[in-house]
Design a protein around this motif. Structure first.
Motif, PDB file in Angstrom:
ATOM      1  N   UNK A 155       0.839  -1.219   0.000  1.00 10.95           N
ATOM      2  CA  UNK A 155       0.000   0.000   0.000  1.00 10.95           C
ATOM      3  C   UNK A 155       0.865   1.256   0.000  1.00 10.95           C
ATOM      4  N   UNK A 156       1.918   1.240   0.814  1.00 11.18           N
ATOM      5  CA  UNK A 156       2.828   2.393   0.866  1.00 11.18           C
ATOM      6  C   UNK A 156       3.502   2.592  -0.486  1.00 11.18           C
ATOM      7  N   UNK A 157       3.890   1.484  -1.093  1.00 13.56           N
ATOM      8  CA  UNK A 157       4.581   1.551  -2.381  1.00 13.56           C
ATOM      9  C   UNK A 157       3.680   2.148  -3.465  1.00 13.56           C
ATOM     10  N   UNK A 158       2.428   1.721  -3.492  1.00 14.20           N
ATOM     11  CA  UNK A 158       1.452   2.266  -4.450  1.00 14.20           C
ATOM     12  C   UNK A 158       1.271   3.761  -4.228  1.00 14.20           C
ATOM     13  N   UNK A 159       1.195   4.133  -2.956  1.00 13.49           N
ATOM     14  CA  UNK A 159       1.049   5.557  -2.622  1.00 13.49           C
ATOM     15  C   UNK A 159       2.261   6.356  -3.103  1.00 13.49           C
ATOM     16  N   UNK A 160       3.460   5.842  -2.844  1.00 14.34           N
ATOM     17  CA  UNK A 160       4.692   6.546  -3.245  1.00 14.34           C
ATOM     18  C   UNK A 160       4.722   6.723  -4.763  1.00 14.34           C
ATOM     19  N   UNK A 161       4.356   5.672  -5.472  1.00 12.24           N
ATOM     20  CA  UNK A 161       4.329   5.756  -6.945  1.00 12.24           C
ATOM     21  C   UNK A 161       3.345   6.818  -7.425  1.00 12.24           C
ATOM     22  N   UNK A 162       2.215   6.939  -6.710  1.00  9.36           N
ATOM     23  CA  UNK A 162       1.196   7.922  -7.115  1.00  9.36           C
ATOM     24  C   UNK A 162       1.711   9.354  -6.994  1.00  9.36           C
ATOM     25  N   UNK A 163       2.828   9.518  -6.255  1.00  6.85           N
ATOM     26  CA  UNK A 163       3.415  10.847  -6.079  1.00  6.85           C
ATOM     27  C   UNK A 163       4.455  11.155  -7.163  1.00  6.85           C
ATOM     28  N   UNK A 164       4.604  10.249  -8.121  1.00 13.71           N
ATOM     29  CA  UNK A 164       5.627  10.437  -9.141  1.00 13.71           C
ATOM     30  C   UNK A 164       7.015  10.115  -8.629  1.00 13.71           C
ATOM     31  N   UNK A 165       7.074   9.258  -7.614  1.00 19.41           N
ATOM     32  CA  UNK A 165       8.338   8.876  -6.988  1.00 19.41           C
ATOM     33  C   UNK A 165       8.559   7.376  -7.161  1.00 19.41           C
ATOM     34  N   UNK A 166       9.813   6.949  -7.099  1.00 20.54           N
ATOM     35  CA  UNK A 166      10.115   5.532  -7.240  1.00 20.54           C
ATOM     36  C   UNK A 166      10.309   4.880  -5.873  1.00 20.54           C
ATOM     37  N   UNK A 167       9.405   3.990  -5.474  1.00 17.77           N
ATOM     38  CA  UNK A 167       9.561   3.301  -4.191  1.00 17.77           C
ATOM     39  C   UNK A 167      10.604   2.195  -4.289  1.00 17.77           C
ATOM     40  N   UNK A 168      11.502   2.146  -3.311  1.00 19.04           N
ATOM     41  CA  UNK A 168      12.540   1.117  -3.287  1.00 19.04           C
ATOM     42  C   UNK A 168      12.584   0.467  -1.910  1.00 19.04           C
ATOM     43  N   UNK A 169      12.152  -0.772  -1.879  1.00 17.15           N
ATOM     44  CA  UNK A 169      12.076  -1.554  -0.639  1.00 17.15           C
ATOM     45  C   UNK A 169      13.482  -1.953  -0.191  1.00 17.15           C
ATOM     46  N   UNK A 170      13.820  -1.676   1.059  1.00 11.87           N
ATOM     47  CA  UNK A 170      15.134  -2.087   1.572  1.00 11.87           C
ATOM     48  C   UNK A 170      15.041  -3.230   2.575  1.00 11.87           C
ATOM     49  N   UNK A 171      13.824  -3.719   2.858  1.00 13.31           N
ATOM     50  CA  UNK A 171      13.698  -4.871   3.751  1.00 13.31           C
ATOM     51  C   UNK A 171      12.803  -4.597   4.949  1.00 13.31           C
ATOM     52  N   UNK A 172      13.067  -5.325   6.022  1.00 11.12           N
ATOM     53  CA  UNK A 172      12.241  -5.271   7.218  1.00 11.12           C
ATOM     54  C   UNK A 172      12.409  -3.976   8.010  1.00 11.12           C
ATOM     55  N   UNK A 173      11.554  -3.800   9.015  1.00 13.14           N
ATOM     56  CA  UNK A 173      11.540  -2.531   9.748  1.00 13.14           C
ATOM     57  C   UNK A 173      12.856  -2.262  10.476  1.00 13.14           C
ATOM     58  N   UNK A 174      13.612  -3.323  10.786  1.00 15.05           N
ATOM     59  CA  UNK A 174      14.893  -3.096  11.462  1.00 15.05           C
ATOM     60  C   UNK A 174      15.859  -2.302  10.569  1.00 15.05           C
ATOM     61  N   UNK A 175      15.600  -2.329   9.246  1.00 16.03           N
ATOM     62  CA  UNK A 175      16.427  -1.544   8.322  1.00 16.03           C
ATOM     63  C   UNK A 175      16.185  -0.039   8.489  1.00 16.03           C
ATOM     64  N   UNK A 176      15.115   0.321   9.202  1.00 11.41           N
ATOM     65  CA  UNK A 176      14.850   1.745   9.456  1.00 11.41           C
ATOM     66  C   UNK A 176      16.038   2.410  10.141  1.00 11.41           C
ATOM     67  N   UNK A 177      16.769   1.637  10.947  1.00  8.25           N
ATOM     68  CA  UNK A 177      17.964   2.194  11.599  1.00  8.25           C
ATOM     69  C   UNK A 177      18.914   2.813  10.571  1.00  8.25           C
ATOM     70  N   UNK A 178      19.080   2.090   9.463  1.00 10.43           N
ATOM     71  CA  UNK A 178      20.065   2.539   8.454  1.00 10.43           C
ATOM     72  C   UNK A 178      19.455   3.576   7.529  1.00 10.43           C
ATOM     73  N   UNK A 179      18.151   3.508   7.327  1.00 12.01           N
ATOM     74  CA  UNK A 179      17.487   4.610   6.612  1.00 12.01           C
ATOM     75  C   UNK A 179      17.617   5.895   7.434  1.00 12.01           C
ATOM     76  N   UNK A 180      17.445   5.780   8.738  1.00 10.07           N
ATOM     77  CA  UNK A 180      17.580   6.967   9.589  1.00 10.07           C
ATOM     78  C   UNK A 180      19.032   7.447   9.604  1.00 10.07           C
ATOM     79  N   UNK A 181      19.984   6.527   9.430  1.00  6.18           N
ATOM     80  CA  UNK A 181      21.395   6.901   9.329  1.00  6.18           C
ATOM     81  C   UNK A 181      21.706   7.691   8.066  1.00  6.18           C
ATOM     82  N   UNK A 182      20.836   7.584   7.058  1.00  6.43           N
ATOM     83  CA  UNK A 182      21.009   8.383   5.840  1.00  6.43           C
ATOM     84  C   UNK A 182      20.756   9.866   6.143  1.00  6.43           C
ATOM     85  N   UNK A 183      19.969  10.140   7.157  1.00  2.82           N
ATOM     86  CA  UNK A 183      19.713  11.531   7.561  1.00  2.82           C
ATOM     87  C   UNK A 183      21.001  12.295   7.836  1.00  2.82           C
ATOM     88  N   UNK A 184      21.822  11.822   8.782  1.00  6.78           N
ATOM     89  CA  UNK A 184      23.117  12.480   9.007  1.00  6.78           C
ATOM     90  C   UNK A 184      24.000  12.508   7.756  1.00  6.78           C
TER      91      UNK A 184
END
Lengths: 207, 207
Positions: A155-184
């Motif tokens: 559902x999130x992926x469909x929503x992201x696509x509807x925004x003209x953006x490319x959704x890219x799945x990186x895995x399970x929620x524990x990967x959020x740690x490394x997505x959040x590391x992209x912030x710094x």
């Protein structure tokens, strides 16, 4: 088309909601300050409805667009009002220097939010790797996301696509740690290597 | 032109060294197995010399191209033989699942290597966000790097440019934690969102 509620009315909410409306989604705006939500809905020219903070959101997808420092408290306050929802956590969790994260090792903002949410809700981490002012430029961009529930991710992926953006799945929620590391990393790139905050992370799939 | 020694003879060393030779740098190859180093030098058609493991490397820049699990031990064994060198740590530190990192919170592989190195050496984290087989394709790619010493970073940056790659500074060595976090993200992208390991992370500077 998705039905999406935004909790929070800051720059990120504004940028994503504008693209969401343009993409034909049903958009609800919710803030503690109902007048501010009404003003933003008016800015969007009637393309969005206004909801009441703390009550069941209209959207199947809820974009939690409050700073991480209040996100867990907001989800806790909502409680069962978020039952069954796909909660998209867009927060960045970096510290004041933007060199470290404020969440301890072994967890992430997204996982802490998931702990506070009803068991029937599913958290997807997304959008935190994109600056709001860059999202507002209406370009095609890559949006990395993570989550544990396959249907919520779809559902999130469909929503992201509807925004003209490319959704890219990186895995399970524990990967959020490394997505959040992209912030710094993005903050560091802007300050050092790129010399501008007008940057976007992208993934090139090589032929 | 830089003078560069590679400690370690795996796929990453091979890919970077090939580009280094093509870029006109002076390249020395060093491995525990001297015969393997000679074979690789021969493969490179005389474009590289062979050094002796554990002795002072010929290069001003030393690319530490051993797995992280042996990197600190190798640097410790070298000891003062690395005095004054710019040590480029290219290691990935993710765990067997490629979802977490094996270094504890508040540090990084690069920082642990810096602790083990002589005080006059300077560690720069670089290249870990690029897959070796992608580097071997000889395309222009972005190489994110981090370090504390401005002169060492400038030398590393010049070297990266000589490889036909774009160096992008993300800040001090503590940022290595988040560069190392890109390792699991790339693995997750390859397995989920991209569906291929032929991917490269890039930074778009928007006009």
């Amino acid at each position: 088309m998705s039905s999406v509620s935004f909790i929070g009315l800051g720059g990120m909410a504004r940028a994503i909601a504008a693209r969401a409306i343009a993409g034909g989604n049903s958009v609800e705006l919710v803030g503690r300050d109902a007048a501010k939500a009404k003003d933003l809905a008016a800015e969007f020219g009637g393309g969005a409805t206004v909801g009441t903070f703390g009550t069941v959101p209209a959207g199947d997808i809820v974009v939690l667009a409050v700073p991480y420092t209040s996100a867990v408290a907001v989800v806790t306050q909502y409680g069962d009002a978020l039952a069954g929802k796909v909660i998209i956590d867009i927060s960045n969790t970096f510290d004041a220097d933007a060199t470290g994260l404020i969440t301890p090792d072994g967890t992430s903002g997204a996982q802490e939010i998931a702990k506070a949410a009803p068991a029937s809700a599913h958290v997807v981490k997304a959008f935190n790797t994109v600056f709001g002012h860059v999202l507002a430029k209406n370009r095609p961009l890559d949006v990395l996301f993570a989550g544990d529930d396959a249907r919520a991710k779809a559902e999130a992926s469909t929503f992201i696509e509807s925004l003209g953006l490319r959704p890219l799945d990186v895995g399970g929620l524990q990967m959020a740690r490394w997505l959040e590391g992209v912030g710094p990393l993005l903050m560091g790139l802007a300050r050092h290597g790129a010399g501008t905050f007008d940057i976007a992370l992208g993934v090139n799939v090589l032929g």
